[in-house]
Write an enzyme that holds these catalytic residues in place. Structure first.
Site, PDB file in Angstrom:
ATOM      1  CE1 TYR A 143      42.514  23.921  -2.309  1.00  0.00           C
ATOM      2  CE2 TYR A 143      44.138  25.303  -1.242  1.00  0.00           C
ATOM      3  CZ  TYR A 143      42.824  24.971  -1.473  1.00  0.00           C
ATOM      4  OH  TYR A 143      41.823  25.684  -0.887  1.00  0.00           O
ATOM      5  CE  LYS A 181      42.053  24.000   1.590  1.00  0.00           C
ATOM      6  NZ  LYS A 181      41.125  24.826   2.338  1.00  0.00           N
TER       7      LYS A 181
END
Length: 554
Positions: free
Chosen positions: A94, A165
């Site tokens: 991420y 995510k």
């Protein structure tokens, strides 16, 4: 576990593949003889080889590509590797590395994952969703790619955000990877570099706006409600012009939320409460300034106001206690054309009537800090270097222990570095960031920089909401999530202690957040009636662990 596939189909399915860990019996019974090297390895041996190869992969983008390829071929090994090295690998899967992957998406593309929806599929979106690999997704992350981190419109290149995510939903809260569906709402792009790129993979036209945009989104929402009625939808990286409208339009039609607005808000509330506790100031006495009024800034400012109101601050005082600036300066109630969230968080004009304005007649950040004397300054602007030494020193002059949260992502967009704030205030400031930063050494103390990462909130929200079969997500769910996160920091007298917990506690935090959210939803009537013990049992039962099960042929 009963397995229906045979032969190469077993080891080519990432949810079934064990690689070199298939036992001799499994190889014989599932038609794998001759398809693997002779050695049967332990999961620990396999994990060591994977980690060694990760370290050898090269720079961060190559490490990202290595992990993406591993996820595509072995979900269990990918999940175990992430869990065992979570603080090291979250910045790879991420922020900040995923931002680079988005920018280079069409050039580093290897394999499709998830679903892509474009205007060309209008009228057939039910069929598109039925083509997905998920029969019963627990969580769907949808991005329209327009506000990717701090780098803006990336067209179809926003898909790594949705994938990343969902990897954190699995790592953080144990949502099974088979129940995670990334969805790219490709409505075109206004990024000229992408439209001119001959190998750009997205829909090659300008972004849909207005009625055509919402007509496509309306059909998508109706299709999700038809095909996946139990799924939780996370709206991800929608621009400020659409984020609040999308959330308000669909939050009661689908079980859905916007992480940039509500997840960031919960993280910021927890961080400010912890910072205030460290400096001995009650929330009811605090003055807070937000620099940046996009989805994250506006959502966080409204969340802090809601927390103050819950703590006993009169509603009429909130516009004098939490201020917010956008590109035009301080948002004041008498500014013409205010609407939506900006109207809701505008400052009381009477508060600023006597303030000294800048040469252009507006109240810029330096003016607001000089006149308002804030106790906490929150950066969500994506403007690197916006918090200058003069601004921080002005804040410090009137506040002996200032709280500075520079939350913009990626690292290159941060308003100020932790080292700068700590040096400028001689170690007096309490600092938090949105991107990971190394500890700072100053005056014989080690200042550990807490990362206000939304990963502390959204996995637990997803786990809690789906475990209690919530019908919608009211704001109390995010207040409960903020309370749960705050409980993992609390009071400390040691100089340099972080205001956010380490990522190594992510599963423990997500479990607590999920239970708190589940209880809040049941109490609010947004989920079926059940006992606290039932909520905890359901939450715990839904946590997947990336460990191989023994197989038998079905």
């Amino acid at each position: 576990m009963a397995v229906y596939a045979r032969g190469a189909a077993v080891k080519e399915d990432p949810l079934l593949n064990k690689g070199t860990c298939f036992t001799r019996d499994e190889r014989e019974q599932l038609g794998l003889l001759g398809l693997l090297p002779a050695s049967v390895q332990t999961p620990a041996e396999q994990l060591k080889r994977a980690y060694d190869n990760y370290l050898k992969a090269g720079d961060d983008v190559r490490k990202y590509l290595f992990l993406a390829a591993l996820q595509d071929r072995n979900e269990h090994l990918f999940g175990r590797l992430i869990l065992d090295h979570i603080e090291e690998m979250v910045p790879i899967i991420y922020t900040p590395t995923v931002g680079k992957a988005c920018e280079q998406y069409s050039h580093i593309y290897r394999r499709a994952r998830g679903l892509y929806v474009t205007q060309a599929e209008r009228g057939r979106l039910v069929s598109v969703l039925q083509n997905g690999f998920c029969d019963d997704p627990g969580v769907i992350v949808i991005t329209d790619n327009e506000a990717i981190l701090g780098i803006g419109d990336q067209g179809v290149g926003g898909m790594p955000i949705a994938i990343g995510k969902l990897a954190l939903y699995t790592a953080g809260a144990g949502i099974h990877p088979a129940r995670c569906l990334p969805l790219d709402l490709d409505v075109g792009t206004d990024n000229p570099a992408l439209l001119d790129d001959p190998i750009y993979l997205g829909a090659r036209h300008r972004r849909l706006r207005g009625e055509p945009y919402f007509a496509l989104l309306d059909e998508l929402v109706d299709a999700i409600a038809t095909v996946f009625p139990r799924a939780l939808v996370q709206w991800e990286d929608f621009s400020n012009r659409n984020a609040f409208q999308v959330l308000d339009r669909y939050r009661t039609r689908l079980l859905s939320f916007n992480d940039d607005i509500q997840g960031t808000g919960a993280v910021v509330v927890a961080g400010i409460r912890t910072g205030l506790l460290r400096v001995g100031r009650p929330l009811t006495d605090a003055r807070v300034v937000f620099y940046g009024a996009g989805a994250s800034g506006a959502g966080s400012a409204l969340a802090v106001r809601a927390a103050m109101r819950a703590a006993g601050v009169p509603a009429a005082d909130l516009s004098r206690r939490v201020l917010c600036l956008d590109s035009q300066g301080l948002i004041v109630g008498d500014r013409p054309g205010l609407e939506g969230a900006k109207r809701d968080l505008a400052a009381d004009p009477a508060l600023v009537a006597t303030w000294r304005k800048g040469t252009d007649g507006t109240l810029r950040l330096a003016d607001v800090v000089r006149e308002f004397h804030p106790h906490a300054l929150v950066g969500v602007s994506g403007q690197p270097g916006a918090f200058t030494e003069a601004i921080i020193n002005d804040m410090w002059d009137s506040c002996p222990r200032p709280i500075v949260l520079a939350l913009s992502n990626p690292t290159s967009k941060v308003e100020v570095t932790p080292g700068e704030v700590i040096r400028w205030t001689r170690g007096a400031a309490v600092v938090g960031t949105g991107s990971p930063f190394a500890p700072v050494e100053y005056d014989g103390h080690t200042f550990r920089i807490g990362q206000g990462n939304n990963v502390f909130i959204f996995p637990g929200v997803g786990l809690g909401a789906t475990s209690v079969q919530a019908r919608w997500l009211p704001d109390v769910a995010f207040s409960a999530a903020a309370d749960a996160l705050f409980g993992f920091t609390g009071a400390s007298t040691r100089p340099g202690d972080a205001i956010y917990p380490p990522l190594g506690k992510l599963r423990e935090i997500s479990h607590a957040v999920a239970i708190a959210v589940g209880r809040a939803l049941v109490k609010e009537g947004a989920a079926p009636e059940m006992s606290d013990a039932d909520i905890e049992r359901r939450v715990t039962a839904n946590i997947w662990s990336p460990d191989y099960l023994p197989y038998r042929p079905a």
